[in-house]
Design a protein around this motif. Structure first.
Motif, PDB file in Angstrom:
ATOM      1  N   ASP A  16       0.863  -1.181   0.000  1.00 47.85           N
ATOM      2  CA  ASP A  16       0.000   0.000   0.000  1.00 47.85           C
ATOM      3  C   ASP A  16       0.900   1.232   0.000  1.00 47.85           C
ATOM      4  OD1 ASP A  16      -1.815   2.012   0.432  1.00 47.85           O
ATOM      5  OD2 ASP A  16      -2.820   1.038   2.128  1.00 47.85           O
ATOM      6  N   LEU A  17       0.860   1.988  -1.082  1.00 47.47           N
ATOM      7  CA  LEU A  17       1.723   3.165  -1.206  1.00 47.47           C
ATOM      8  C   LEU A  17       1.292   4.308  -0.298  1.00 47.47           C
ATOM      9  CD1 LEU A  17       2.321   3.199  -5.065  1.00 47.47           C
ATOM     10  CD2 LEU A  17       3.924   2.508  -3.276  1.00 47.47           C
ATOM     11  N   LYS A  18       0.173   4.154   0.390  1.00 45.50           N
ATOM     12  CA  LYS A  18      -0.258   5.171   1.362  1.00 45.50           C
ATOM     13  C   LYS A  18       0.442   4.987   2.715  1.00 45.50           C
ATOM     14  CE  LYS A  18      -4.619   4.151   0.811  1.00 45.50           C
ATOM     15  NZ  LYS A  18      -4.424   3.164  -0.274  1.00 45.50           N
ATOM     16  N   VAL A  19       1.113   3.867   2.893  1.00 50.78           N
ATOM     17  CA  VAL A  19       1.939   3.669   4.093  1.00 50.78           C
ATOM     18  C   VAL A  19       3.237   4.437   3.888  1.00 50.78           C
ATOM     19  CG1 VAL A  19       3.176   1.980   5.491  1.00 50.78           C
ATOM     20  CG2 VAL A  19       0.906   1.438   4.583  1.00 50.78           C
ATOM     21  N   ASP A  20       3.593   5.293   4.840  1.00 51.98           N
ATOM     22  CA  ASP A  20       4.685   6.238   4.600  1.00 51.98           C
ATOM     23  C   ASP A  20       6.003   5.577   4.205  1.00 51.98           C
ATOM     24  OD1 ASP A  20       5.194   5.193   7.111  1.00 51.98           O
ATOM     25  OD2 ASP A  20       5.013   7.099   8.174  1.00 51.98           O
ATOM     26  N   PRO A 237      12.182  -8.724  -0.154  1.00 52.07           N
ATOM     27  CA  PRO A 237      11.914  -9.248   1.201  1.00 52.07           C
ATOM     28  C   PRO A 237      12.178  -8.212   2.290  1.00 52.07           C
ATOM     29  CG  PRO A 237      13.150 -10.845  -0.095  1.00 52.07           C
ATOM     30  CD  PRO A 237      13.142  -9.573  -0.889  1.00 52.07           C
ATOM     31  N   GLU A 238      13.275  -7.471   2.162  1.00 56.97           N
ATOM     32  CA  GLU A 238      13.622  -6.486   3.180  1.00 56.97           C
ATOM     33  C   GLU A 238      12.593  -5.350   3.225  1.00 56.97           C
ATOM     34  OE1 GLU A 238      17.027  -8.764   1.811  1.00 56.97           O
ATOM     35  OE2 GLU A 238      15.646  -7.425   0.724  1.00 56.97           O
ATOM     36  N   ASP A 239      12.256  -4.827   2.042  1.00 61.16           N
ATOM     37  CA  ASP A 239      11.287  -3.728   1.992  1.00 61.16           C
ATOM     38  C   ASP A 239       9.897  -4.189   2.422  1.00 61.16           C
ATOM     39  OD1 ASP A 239      12.886  -1.556   1.162  1.00 61.16           O
ATOM     40  OD2 ASP A 239      12.909  -2.327  -0.883  1.00 61.16           O
ATOM     41  N   TYR A 240       9.536  -5.401   2.043  1.00 59.67           N
ATOM     42  CA  TYR A 240       8.205  -5.894   2.395  1.00 59.67           C
ATOM     43  C   TYR A 240       8.093  -6.089   3.911  1.00 59.67           C
ATOM     44  CZ  TYR A 240       3.737  -8.268   1.772  1.00 59.67           C
ATOM     45  OH  TYR A 240       2.403  -8.589   1.819  1.00 59.67           O
ATOM     46  N   TYR A 241       9.150  -6.569   4.535  1.00 61.41           N
ATOM     47  CA  TYR A 241       9.146  -6.747   5.991  1.00 61.41           C
ATOM     48  C   TYR A 241       9.043  -5.385   6.686  1.00 61.41           C
ATOM     49  CZ  TYR A 241      10.732  -7.799  10.706  1.00 61.41           C
ATOM     50  OH  TYR A 241      10.830  -7.894  12.065  1.00 61.41           O
ATOM     51  N   ALA A 242       9.838  -4.416   6.212  1.00 63.54           N
ATOM     52  CA  ALA A 242       9.807  -3.073   6.804  1.00 63.54           C
ATOM     53  C   ALA A 242       8.432  -2.439   6.615  1.00 63.54           C
ATOM     54  CB  ALA A 242      10.880  -2.197   6.176  1.00 63.54           C
ATOM     55  N   TYR A 243       7.843  -2.655   5.440  1.00 65.29           N
ATOM     56  CA  TYR A 243       6.498  -2.134   5.154  1.00 65.29           C
ATOM     57  C   TYR A 243       5.468  -2.725   6.105  1.00 65.29           C
ATOM     58  CZ  TYR A 243       1.922  -2.574   2.893  1.00 65.29           C
ATOM     59  OH  TYR A 243       0.573  -2.617   2.646  1.00 65.29           O
ATOM     60  N   GLN A 244       5.492  -4.055   6.294  1.00 72.24           N
ATOM     61  CA  GLN A 244       4.531  -4.716   7.175  1.00 72.24           C
ATOM     62  C   GLN A 244       4.689  -4.236   8.622  1.00 72.24           C
ATOM     63  OE1 GLN A 244       2.046  -6.534   6.540  1.00 72.24           O
ATOM     64  NE2 GLN A 244       2.314  -7.677   4.657  1.00 72.24           N
ATOM     65  N   SER A 245       5.922  -4.051   9.050  1.00 72.38           N
ATOM     66  CA  SER A 245       6.177  -3.574  10.413  1.00 72.38           C
ATOM     67  C   SER A 245       5.633  -2.167  10.606  1.00 72.38           C
ATOM     68  CB  SER A 245       7.677  -3.596  10.715  1.00 72.38           C
ATOM     69  OG  SER A 245       8.188  -4.907  10.629  1.00 72.38           O
ATOM     70  N   LEU A 251      -1.338   1.156  12.455  1.00 74.21           N
ATOM     71  CA  LEU A 251      -2.663   0.684  12.832  1.00 74.21           C
ATOM     72  C   LEU A 251      -2.793   0.558  14.347  1.00 74.21           C
ATOM     73  CD1 LEU A 251      -3.348  -1.986  10.060  1.00 74.21           C
ATOM     74  CD2 LEU A 251      -4.066   0.407  10.148  1.00 74.21           C
ATOM     75  N   ASP A 252      -1.723   0.110  15.018  1.00 72.88           N
ATOM     76  CA  ASP A 252      -1.754   0.020  16.477  1.00 72.88           C
ATOM     77  C   ASP A 252      -1.901   1.402  17.114  1.00 72.88           C
ATOM     78  OD1 ASP A 252      -1.496  -2.703  16.380  1.00 72.88           O
ATOM     79  OD2 ASP A 252       0.641  -2.743  16.876  1.00 72.88           O
ATOM     80  N   GLU A 253      -1.162   2.382  16.586  1.00 74.17           N
ATOM     81  CA  GLU A 253      -1.250   3.735  17.125  1.00 74.17           C
ATOM     82  C   GLU A 253      -2.627   4.341  16.871  1.00 74.17           C
ATOM     83  OE1 GLU A 253       1.128   5.613  18.946  1.00 74.17           O
ATOM     84  OE2 GLU A 253       1.760   3.517  19.122  1.00 74.17           O
ATOM     85  N   ALA A 254      -3.201   4.067  15.701  1.00 72.34           N
ATOM     86  CA  ALA A 254      -4.541   4.566  15.396  1.00 72.34           C
ATOM     87  C   ALA A 254      -5.569   3.959  16.339  1.00 72.34           C
ATOM     88  CB  ALA A 254      -4.895   4.248  13.945  1.00 72.34           C
ATOM     89  N   ALA A 255      -5.407   2.678  16.646  1.00 74.37           N
ATOM     90  CA  ALA A 255      -6.328   2.010  17.567  1.00 74.37           C
ATOM     91  C   ALA A 255      -6.214   2.604  18.961  1.00 74.37           C
ATOM     92  CB  ALA A 255      -6.031   0.510  17.600  1.00 74.37           C
ATOM     93  N   LYS A 256      -4.984   2.881  19.404  1.00 74.02           N
ATOM     94  CA  LYS A 256      -4.791   3.496  20.719  1.00 74.02           C
ATOM     95  C   LYS A 256      -5.432   4.873  20.775  1.00 74.02           C
ATOM     96  CE  LYS A 256      -0.382   1.249  21.855  1.00 74.02           C
ATOM     97  NZ  LYS A 256       1.067   1.480  22.078  1.00 74.02           N
ATOM     98  N   LEU A 257      -5.267   5.638  19.685  1.00 75.57           N
ATOM     99  CA  LEU A 257      -5.845   6.976  19.642  1.00 75.57           C
ATOM    100  C   LEU A 257      -7.366   6.919  19.713  1.00 75.57           C
ATOM    101  CD1 LEU A 257      -5.275  10.009  19.299  1.00 75.57           C
ATOM    102  CD2 LEU A 257      -5.465   9.677  16.833  1.00 75.57           C
ATOM    103  N   GLU A 258      -7.947   5.964  19.000  1.00 77.17           N
ATOM    104  CA  GLU A 258      -9.402   5.815  19.029  1.00 77.17           C
ATOM    105  C   GLU A 258      -9.873   5.374  20.408  1.00 77.17           C
ATOM    106  OE1 GLU A 258     -11.801   6.530  16.828  1.00 77.17           O
ATOM    107  OE2 GLU A 258     -10.203   7.480  15.685  1.00 77.17           O
ATOM    108  N   ASP A 259      -9.118   4.463  21.051  1.00 76.71           N
ATOM    109  CA  ASP A 259      -9.471   4.029  22.395  1.00 76.71           C
ATOM    110  C   ASP A 259      -9.419   5.194  23.373  1.00 76.71           C
ATOM    111  OD1 ASP A 259      -9.862   1.463  21.581  1.00 76.71           O
ATOM    112  OD2 ASP A 259      -7.937   0.700  22.280  1.00 76.71           O
TER     113      ASP A 259
END
Length: 357
Positions: A16-20, A237-245, A251-259
């Protein structure tokens, strides 16, 4: 060109190119400079002698002038052949600070040009481009909004030093599916289709957009090259791993903010301190009457109630702020966020942390 040389990886593998992280690897590197130039010309609608032909990538972090200044970390910052500064920011989730953050970044870039002994006339225009995966403006259905400095009455431009773009990806996707866009003639639409084809949050790929992109790429060399670079990035592989991380962190930070926002709203912090005010008024009336009796029935009640209500409201607010802070601390919310939500001081919050130990 053939379809076989274009399609090399499964659709679900595309990042997803919207991921920084992915966005910066795709648009913010020297080896992909031609892609960045074409993308910027599409957004800014620059062609012919007005087109951007060359860019230099600038440092992305602005150091603080003072000890307590906030650090600014930009996604992409370039300088064109005409010394025009362009900052491009990508936002996958809404942090509820986009307007002020944009103006802050713009001001830091604009003023950073000024050196000792340099005249103000040498300051060059600065453009900020925000690509958002959420909607900011309910006043318009347009997916591309542009803001500049204009007179309120006659609408003439004061200067061209400030230009801010907002691109709403949700509105773009909606218009694309409603067949309101002619992607053959709309150059920007081709690039936004590329950015919008994958939704990392929903683990979804818009196959219909891919099919049209594939057809367009057969006739558009810039788009064809960009597509292949995107695939190379996605299968590394390296870029895909960094992207997934990075996606997981966002998403975790967004969930915390919503909570946090939900807790604050539930407890009445963001909607007002109704409960605290009610308690404060009751206590205030009681104290006001007592004080009024001592100083004289008529004058005392009038002054006592006013002061008592004020003190009671403050007491109620403080009590509620403390309760909210304790709940957030139990959820391991960081101190800075709690300060922003409750307006308690760092010292007060640290003292509350001691109560939980």
């Amino acid at each position: 060109m053939s379809v076989k040389t274009l399609r090399k990886i499964p659709l679900e593998r595309f990042v997803d190119l919207k991921v920084d992280y992915a966005f910066k690897q795709f648009f913010g590197t020297e080896q992909n400079k031609n892609i960045t130039v074409a993308f910027l010309n599409a957004i800014l609608n620059r062609t012919g002698h007005n087109a951007i032909n060359e860019i230099s990538f600038m440092r992305q972090e602005f150091g603080s002038e003072h000890v307590d200044d906030k650090q600014s970390r930009l996604d992409i910052l370039v300088k064109t052949q005409n010394d025009l500064f362009i900052n491009v920011e990508i936002q996958l989730t809404n942090q509820y600070d986009m307007m002020k953050r944009t103006l802050y970044y713009w001001s830091r870039i604009y003023t950073s040009q000024l050196r000792k002994g340099m005249g103000y006339h040498k300051l060059r225009p600065t453009i900020t481009i925000n690509i958002c995966n959420f909607s900011l403006f309910e006043q318009t259905d347009n997916y591309h909004s542009i803001f500049q400095l204009y007179d309120n009455f006659e609408k003439f431009k004061m200067d061209d030093v400030l230009e801010i773009h907002f691109i709403d990806m949700n509105k773009f996707i909606k218009q694309w599916y409603a067949k309101q866009l002619n992607s053959c003639k709309n150059v920007l639409a081709k690039w936004l289709m590329l950015i919008g084809m994958v939704d990392g949050r929903k683990e979804k790929v818009y196959e219909e957009i891919y099919l049209e992109l594939e057809e367009l790429a057969m006739k558009d060399e810039e788009l064809f090259n960009a597509f292949n670079v995107w695939q190379d990035l996605s299968r590394s592989p390296e870029d895909y791993y960094a992207y997934q991380s990075r996606l997981k962190y966002i998403l975790d930070e967004a969930a915390k903010l919503e909570d946090t926002k939900y807790i604050a709203e539930k407890e009445g912090l963001l909607k007002g301190f109704e409960r605290g005010i009610e308690q404060g008024i009751e206590q205030g009336i009681e104290k006001g009457i007592e004080k009024g009796i001592e100083k004289g029935i008529e004058q005392g009640i009038e002054q006592g109630i006013a002061q008592g209500i004020e003190q009671g409201i403050k007491h109620g607010e403080k009590k509620k702020q403390t309760e909210i802070a304790l709940k957030l601390l139990r959820r391991n919310t960081d101190v800075e966020t709690i300060v922003e939500l409750t307006e308690l001081t760092v010292t007060e919050i640290e003292q509350l942390k001691g109560l939980l130990d």
